[in-house]
Each structure stands twice: as C-alpha cells, then as structure tokens.
Design a protein around this motif. Structure first.
Motif, mmCIF file in Angstrom:
data_model
loop_
_atom_site.group_PDB
_atom_site.id
_atom_site.type_symbol
_atom_site.label_atom_id
_atom_site.label_comp_id
_atom_site.label_asym_id
_atom_site.label_seq_id
_atom_site.Cartn_x
_atom_site.Cartn_y
_atom_site.Cartn_z
ATOM 1 N N GLY A 1 19.057 34.731 -30.572
ATOM 2 C CA GLY A 1 18.651 34.079 -31.802
ATOM 3 C C GLY A 1 19.508 34.341 -33.012
ATOM 4 O O GLY A 1 19.030 34.256 -34.127
ATOM 5 N N LYS A 2 20.772 34.724 -32.848
ATOM 6 C CA LYS A 2 21.627 34.967 -34.001
ATOM 7 C C LYS A 2 22.000 33.652 -34.679
ATOM 8 O O LYS A 2 22.104 32.612 -34.044
ATOM 9 C CB LYS A 2 22.885 35.732 -33.601
ATOM 10 N N LEU A 3 22.225 33.732 -35.985
ATOM 11 C CA LEU A 3 22.504 32.556 -36.795
ATOM 12 C C LEU A 3 23.894 32.639 -37.399
ATOM 13 O O LEU A 3 24.367 33.719 -37.732
ATOM 14 C CB LEU A 3 21.495 32.466 -37.944
ATOM 15 N N LYS A 4 24.514 31.479 -37.579
ATOM 16 C CA LYS A 4 25.773 31.387 -38.309
ATOM 17 C C LYS A 4 25.457 30.743 -39.656
ATOM 18 O O LYS A 4 24.889 29.651 -39.700
ATOM 19 C CB LYS A 4 26.777 30.551 -37.527
ATOM 20 N N ILE B 1 23.093 26.238 -41.735
ATOM 21 C CA ILE B 1 22.735 27.256 -40.761
ATOM 22 C C ILE B 1 22.900 26.667 -39.361
ATOM 23 O O ILE B 1 22.358 25.601 -39.067
ATOM 24 C CB ILE B 1 21.268 27.726 -40.932
ATOM 25 N N GLU B 2 23.652 27.373 -38.521
ATOM 26 C CA GLU B 2 23.815 26.955 -37.131
ATOM 27 C C GLU B 2 23.187 28.005 -36.222
ATOM 28 O O GLU B 2 23.638 29.149 -36.188
ATOM 29 C CB GLU B 2 25.294 26.770 -36.782
ATOM 30 N N PRO B 3 22.139 27.626 -35.493
ATOM 31 C CA PRO B 3 21.514 28.584 -34.569
ATOM 32 C C PRO B 3 22.323 28.719 -33.286
ATOM 33 O O PRO B 3 23.153 27.867 -32.967
ATOM 34 C CB PRO B 3 20.152 27.943 -34.288
ATOM 35 N N THR B 4 22.097 29.802 -32.573
ATOM 36 C CA THR B 4 22.676 29.967 -31.249
ATOM 37 C C THR B 4 21.823 29.174 -30.266
ATOM 38 O O THR B 4 20.615 29.366 -30.197
ATOM 39 C CB THR B 4 22.702 31.455 -30.850
ATOM 40 N N ILE B 5 22.481 28.281 -29.526
ATOM 41 C CA ILE B 5 21.780 27.410 -28.575
ATOM 42 C C ILE B 5 22.022 27.932 -27.166
ATOM 43 O O ILE B 5 23.162 28.210 -26.785
ATOM 44 C CB ILE B 5 22.305 25.950 -28.661
ATOM 45 N N PHE B 6 20.961 28.058 -26.406
ATOM 46 C CA PHE B 6 21.062 28.439 -25.000
ATOM 47 C C PHE B 6 20.728 27.203 -24.176
ATOM 48 O O PHE B 6 19.607 26.712 -24.225
ATOM 49 C CB PHE B 6 20.080 29.578 -24.682
ATOM 50 N N GLU C 1 21.236 23.291 -17.130
ATOM 51 C CA GLU C 1 20.847 22.009 -16.534
ATOM 52 C C GLU C 1 19.410 21.619 -16.835
ATOM 53 O O GLU C 1 19.026 20.462 -16.734
ATOM 54 C CB GLU C 1 21.098 22.010 -15.016
ATOM 55 N N ARG C 2 18.580 22.584 -17.243
ATOM 56 C CA ARG C 2 17.177 22.286 -17.554
ATOM 57 C C ARG C 2 17.004 21.703 -18.947
ATOM 58 O O ARG C 2 16.023 21.042 -19.236
ATOM 59 C CB ARG C 2 16.327 23.565 -17.468
ATOM 60 N N GLY C 3 17.958 21.979 -19.842
ATOM 61 C CA GLY C 3 17.826 21.560 -21.244
ATOM 62 C C GLY C 3 18.388 22.633 -22.158
ATOM 63 O O GLY C 3 19.461 23.185 -21.887
ATOM 64 N N PHE C 4 17.671 22.972 -23.218
ATOM 65 C CA PHE C 4 18.160 23.992 -24.143
ATOM 66 C C PHE C 4 16.986 24.754 -24.734
ATOM 67 O O PHE C 4 15.827 24.349 -24.650
ATOM 68 C CB PHE C 4 19.005 23.378 -25.263
ATOM 69 N N PHE C 5 17.330 25.882 -25.359
ATOM 70 C CA PHE C 5 16.368 26.707 -26.089
ATOM 71 C C PHE C 5 17.091 27.317 -27.268
ATOM 72 O O PHE C 5 18.247 27.711 -27.169
ATOM 73 C CB PHE C 5 15.818 27.835 -25.196
ATOM 74 N N PHE C 6 16.401 27.366 -28.419
ATOM 75 C CA PHE C 6 16.896 28.165 -29.537
ATOM 76 C C PHE C 6 15.736 28.530 -30.436
ATOM 77 O O PHE C 6 14.695 27.878 -30.413
ATOM 78 C CB PHE C 6 18.004 27.447 -30.319
ATOM 79 N N GLU C 7 15.925 29.611 -31.174
ATOM 80 C CA GLU C 7 14.929 30.012 -32.158
ATOM 81 C C GLU C 7 15.231 29.253 -33.435
ATOM 82 O O GLU C 7 16.265 29.475 -34.062
ATOM 83 C CB GLU C 7 14.992 31.522 -32.415
ATOM 84 N N SER C 8 14.336 28.378 -33.824
ATOM 85 C CA SER C 8 14.568 27.593 -35.041
ATOM 86 C C SER C 8 14.271 28.418 -36.287
ATOM 87 O O SER C 8 14.804 28.131 -37.354
ATOM 88 C CB SER C 8 13.742 26.313 -35.023
ATOM 89 N N TYR C 9 13.425 29.416 -36.151
ATOM 90 C CA TYR C 9 13.175 30.318 -37.274
ATOM 91 C C TYR C 9 12.773 31.686 -36.756
ATOM 92 O O TYR C 9 11.888 31.799 -35.900
ATOM 93 C CB TYR C 9 12.077 29.776 -38.206
ATOM 94 N N ASN C 10 13.455 32.692 -37.246
ATOM 95 C CA ASN C 10 13.136 34.080 -36.970
ATOM 96 C C ASN C 10 13.370 34.825 -38.271
ATOM 97 O O ASN C 10 14.507 34.894 -38.758
ATOM 98 C CB ASN C 10 14.028 34.630 -35.854
ATOM 99 N N LYS C 11 12.320 35.320 -38.875
ATOM 100 C CA LYS C 11 12.403 35.934 -40.202
ATOM 101 C C LYS C 11 13.464 37.034 -40.260
ATOM 102 O O LYS C 11 14.243 37.097 -41.211
ATOM 103 C CB LYS C 11 11.031 36.477 -40.608
ATOM 104 N N ASP D 1 16.204 37.416 -38.436
ATOM 105 C CA ASP D 1 17.551 36.851 -38.388
ATOM 106 C C ASP D 1 17.931 36.212 -39.719
ATOM 107 O O ASP D 1 19.077 36.335 -40.172
ATOM 108 C CB ASP D 1 17.667 35.817 -37.261
ATOM 109 N N PHE D 2 16.994 35.526 -40.347
ATOM 110 C CA PHE D 2 17.280 34.927 -41.653
ATOM 111 C C PHE D 2 17.501 36.005 -42.714
ATOM 112 O O PHE D 2 18.379 35.882 -43.567
ATOM 113 C CB PHE D 2 16.184 33.931 -42.058
ATOM 114 N N GLN D 3 16.741 37.094 -42.661
ATOM 115 C CA GLN D 3 16.945 38.199 -43.598
ATOM 116 C C GLN D 3 18.327 38.820 -43.408
ATOM 117 O O GLN D 3 18.991 39.167 -44.379
ATOM 118 C CB GLN D 3 15.848 39.245 -43.441
#
Length: 192
Positions: A2-5, A17-22, A25-35, A37-39
C-alpha cells in the motif's frame, strides 16, 4: 503493502497521488486509502465525509467551494474519466488565482489531493464517469458558493477539442450556470 507515490504539482499543497497496484490474471488490488500511508507522505487530513458522483460525458461540475468550512479533498475516479480542476483561493499564496488540471481515469488510478481554500470542478471526458472523493470537513449548503467555469480572468483551458466536445455540448446544473466571476469573488473578499 500500500505504499503511495506523491507527485508535486506547480501549486504548493496540491498533489497527484499514485497508489501501488497489485495486478495479475484475476484483476487488481490496491489500497485507495490508508491513513498511515497518507501521513507518511505528509497528508495529515482527518477525512469526515465521502462523496460519490456519476456523470455523463460533457457534464461540467464546478467550480465549487464553501465560504466557511472549506473542504480539502482527495479525489479519484472508479469508472471512466474526468479532467479535474483546482483553483487556488488562498489569498496569501504566490499562486492565488492559478489553476491546475489533472486527468483522472479508471485506467491511471491517480488521485488528486486538494487542500482547503481551493475551488474545485471537473469535466466528464468519457461516456460516463464515477468519482469518489473524501472531504476533510462536512458539506454546509448555507456556505456553498462557486466561480463560473469559463471566467475570463482564470482563463482555464478545459481542452474541449481534445475530448471531442463543443461548448454547446456541456451540461451544467442551474446553480453552476449562475456562479460569480473571479473578479466578483475577490471584490466580495471571498464571500458569495
């Protein structure tokens, strides 16, 4: 996980803000908000309200702000795309009256962080778009205000030609058609 750029923009305090995308073949996952990481990247806002809007192509919303209880926002698109605009209304800022525009799409998964004391708006550039945005203060209709989208002093290029739109294709709320000019906003000292 969940690291952010955080990408600086030409207006101090406004970040892409660019999130880390995982993805696999199934699709993707990312944390759209993590307090936490934003701090870690310096965004300390306590978000208190989430908004979700859906618009069709050509809908232009904005430029909105509240005269009191100004809202900082974290905006992202989950379907389609928008051209997102923020205008600096901080009177003591070196960029007072300047705007920034960022294309936010479901493909680029970028977010735009806009601090308090900005006017905000967007143009829907795909057949449909859904936006989610977090706000760090509540919505108060009695303090709602705005600046007209095509203000001559702000001179925002909404890039209509790029998105195959003409001025007559744009769709506004009745309220957004009646917003004040930037000159009127300054003359009133930031009031409605």
């Amino acid at each position: 996980m969940g690291k952010l750029k955080k990408i600086e923009t030409e207006i101090e305090g406004v970040y892409i803000i660019e999130p880390t995308i995982f993805g696999d073949e199934r699709g993707f996952f990312f944390e759209s908000y993590n307090k936490r990481d934003f701090q870690e990247i310096g965004i300390l806002d306590e978000f208190v309200q989430d908004n979700h809007s859906k618009s069709r192509k050509g809908v232009l919303r904005g430029l909105h702000f509240q005269t009191e209880h100004s809202q900082g926002k974290l905006i992202r698109v989950i379907k389609g795309g928008v051209l997102d605009i923020a205008v600096d209304l901080r009177k003591d800022s070196a960029t007072f009256g300047k705007s920034i525009k960022v294309e936010l799409t479901e493909e680029n998964r970028r977010m735009l962080y806009i601090p308090k004391n900005f006017a905000h708006g967007f143009l829907t550039i795909t057949e449909e778009a859904e936006c989610l945005y977090k706000c760090n203060d509540y919505y108060y209709p009695e303090y709602e205000s705005g600046i007209i989208w095509n203000d001559s002093e702000l001179n925002i290029d909404w890039e209509l030609k790029k998105y195959n739109l003409k001025k007559e294709d744009l769709i506004f709320s009745e309220k957004d058609k009646r917003h004040q000019s930037f000159k009127e906003y300054k003359k009133a000292g930031g009031e409605r």
